[in-house]
Design a protein around this motif. Structure first.
Motif, PDB file in Angstrom:
ATOM      1  N   ALA A 148       0.832  -1.212   0.000  1.00 36.88           N
ATOM      2  CA  ALA A 148       0.000   0.000   0.000  1.00 36.88           C
ATOM      3  C   ALA A 148       0.864   1.259   0.000  1.00 36.88           C
ATOM      4  O   ALA A 148       1.965   1.269   0.561  1.00 36.88           O
ATOM      5  CB  ALA A 148      -0.904   0.005   1.221  1.00 36.88           C
ATOM      6  N   PRO A 149       0.363   2.336  -0.603  1.00 39.90           N
ATOM      7  CA  PRO A 149       1.080   3.618  -0.501  1.00 39.90           C
ATOM      8  C   PRO A 149       1.034   4.119   0.932  1.00 39.90           C
ATOM      9  O   PRO A 149       0.198   3.684   1.736  1.00 39.90           O
ATOM     10  CB  PRO A 149       0.296   4.540  -1.445  1.00 39.90           C
ATOM     11  N   ILE A 150       1.923   5.039   1.263  1.00 32.53           N
ATOM     12  CA  ILE A 150       1.988   5.601   2.611  1.00 32.53           C
ATOM     13  C   ILE A 150       1.734   7.105   2.570  1.00 32.53           C
ATOM     14  O   ILE A 150       1.986   7.756   1.553  1.00 32.53           O
ATOM     15  CB  ILE A 150       3.345   5.312   3.293  1.00 32.53           C
ATOM     16  N   ALA A 151       1.235   7.627   3.686  1.00 28.93           N
ATOM     17  CA  ALA A 151       0.993   9.069   3.786  1.00 28.93           C
ATOM     18  C   ALA A 151       1.343   9.542   5.183  1.00 28.93           C
ATOM     19  O   ALA A 151       1.025   8.887   6.181  1.00 28.93           O
ATOM     20  CB  ALA A 151      -0.462   9.400   3.478  1.00 28.93           C
ATOM     21  N   GLN A 168      -8.072  10.239   7.894  1.00 25.58           N
ATOM     22  CA  GLN A 168      -9.120   9.273   7.599  1.00 25.58           C
ATOM     23  C   GLN A 168      -9.361   9.110   6.106  1.00 25.58           C
ATOM     24  O   GLN A 168      -9.677   8.009   5.633  1.00 25.58           O
ATOM     25  CB  GLN A 168     -10.418   9.685   8.298  1.00 25.58           C
ATOM     26  N   THR A 169      -9.211  10.183   5.354  1.00 18.61           N
ATOM     27  CA  THR A 169      -9.426  10.098   3.907  1.00 18.61           C
ATOM     28  C   THR A 169      -8.360   9.221   3.257  1.00 18.61           C
ATOM     29  O   THR A 169      -8.668   8.398   2.376  1.00 18.61           O
ATOM     30  CB  THR A 169      -9.443  11.499   3.284  1.00 18.61           C
ATOM     31  N   PHE A 170      -7.117   9.361   3.689  1.00 23.46           N
ATOM     32  CA  PHE A 170      -6.061   8.473   3.189  1.00 23.46           C
ATOM     33  C   PHE A 170      -6.324   7.024   3.610  1.00 23.46           C
ATOM     34  O   PHE A 170      -6.143   6.099   2.813  1.00 23.46           O
ATOM     35  CB  PHE A 170      -4.697   8.916   3.712  1.00 23.46           C
ATOM     36  N   VAL A 171      -6.752   6.820   4.861  1.00 25.55           N
ATOM     37  CA  VAL A 171      -7.055   5.469   5.343  1.00 25.55           C
ATOM     38  C   VAL A 171      -8.115   4.813   4.461  1.00 25.55           C
ATOM     39  O   VAL A 171      -7.985   3.650   4.043  1.00 25.55           O
ATOM     40  CB  VAL A 171      -7.520   5.514   6.813  1.00 25.55           C
ATOM     41  N   GLN A 172      -9.166   5.552   4.162  1.00 23.77           N
ATOM     42  CA  GLN A 172     -10.268   5.002   3.368  1.00 23.77           C
ATOM     43  C   GLN A 172      -9.863   4.688   1.938  1.00 23.77           C
ATOM     44  O   GLN A 172     -10.523   3.878   1.274  1.00 23.77           O
ATOM     45  CB  GLN A 172     -11.446   5.973   3.398  1.00 23.77           C
ATOM     46  N   ARG A 173      -8.770   5.284   1.497  1.00 21.75           N
ATOM     47  CA  ARG A 173      -8.248   4.992   0.150  1.00 21.75           C
ATOM     48  C   ARG A 173      -7.165   3.906   0.176  1.00 21.75           C
ATOM     49  O   ARG A 173      -6.503   3.659  -0.830  1.00 21.75           O
ATOM     50  CB  ARG A 173      -7.700   6.277  -0.494  1.00 21.75           C
ATOM     51  N   GLY A 174      -6.994   3.259   1.338  1.00 21.98           N
ATOM     52  CA  GLY A 174      -6.108   2.107   1.404  1.00 21.98           C
ATOM     53  C   GLY A 174      -4.653   2.392   1.723  1.00 21.98           C
ATOM     54  O   GLY A 174      -3.805   1.500   1.607  1.00 21.98           O
ATOM     55  N   PHE A 175      -4.356   3.614   2.134  1.00 20.19           N
ATOM     56  CA  PHE A 175      -2.983   3.972   2.507  1.00 20.19           C
ATOM     57  C   PHE A 175      -2.663   3.459   3.912  1.00 20.19           C
ATOM     58  O   PHE A 175      -3.553   3.306   4.752  1.00 20.19           O
ATOM     59  CB  PHE A 175      -2.794   5.488   2.514  1.00 20.19           C
TER      60      PHE A 175
END
Length: 219
Positions: free
Chosen positions: A25-28, A51-58
């Protein structure tokens, strides 16, 4: 979301980290606003970005800069906070050695730190800067800006005038091969009090487009 403790340059840094179930997975990394104004990793805008990054699989990390919450040290006018961010990114990369991409996002003071991090870390693929304080800090170091990204600004910001952010966006957009997705949120002040859904939607759209573009690249 598990609490983590990171070895920073001036002592322990307190963070919150969520590891994606997606392989490679990508990281942020998400950075909070000025501690002198009460900024922490639990700020509403920071949490929305997280949370938006989490929901996109980061796999996503947010943390408190030195001297905030349980993080050790004292405020250092940005220099130490940039070192904190670099240490946090190192930690994130250590736990995700096969990440498909690395992003940084920041709000206000955190946006300024995040964009400085871009200049030091060529592996960062994109950025999201919310309410970058272009009227308070010098952004001339972005010459040239290394990657394209998104800037989000409220048109009723009482702390950072929209005109100063527009000037920064224009400067960056005029650089070769740099595209800035500038989103102006109607009615939003600096902290997006009533406009968090619009903020989340703008961020989610940009992340989705970035993931799609990355997936379409020839391997």
């Amino acid at each position: 979301m598990p609490e983590v403790l990171i070895n920073g340059p001036d002592g322990r840094l307190e963070g919150r980290y969520l590891h994606s179930k997606v392989p490679n997975a990508p990281i942020a990394l998400v950075l909070h606003p000025d501690p002198r104004g009460g900024g922490t990793m639990n700020n509403k805008v920071v949490y929305t970005l997280y949370q938006t990054f989490v929901q996109r699989g980061f796999s996503v990390l947010r943390f408190n800069f030195r001297g905030v919450g349980r993080s050790q040290g004292v405020f250092d006018r940005g220099e130490g906070e940039l070192a904190d961010a670099a240490s946090a990114l190192d930690w994130l990369q250590t736990y995700n050695p096969n990440a498909s991409a690395s992003w940084v996002a920041g709000f206000s003071f955190g946006a300024w730190i995040g964009m400085q991090l871009l200049m030091r870390r060529p592996e960062l693929a994109s950025f999201i800067s919310v309410s970058p304080p272009a009227n308070m800090y010098d952004f001339s170091f972005l010459a040239p800006c290394p990657v394209s990204g998104q800037v989000i600004q409220g048109d009723s910001d009482e702390i950072v005038p929209e005109a100063s952010v527009q000037k920064l966006v224009t400067k960056l957009s005029n650089q070769r091969d740099i595209k800035i997705d500038y989103q102006l949120v109607p009615g939003a002040g600096h902290f997006f009090a009533e406009q968090i859904p619009q903020l989340a939607s703008a961020v989610d759209g940009y992340i989705a487009a970035g993931l799609a573009a990355d997936a379409a690249k020839p391997r």
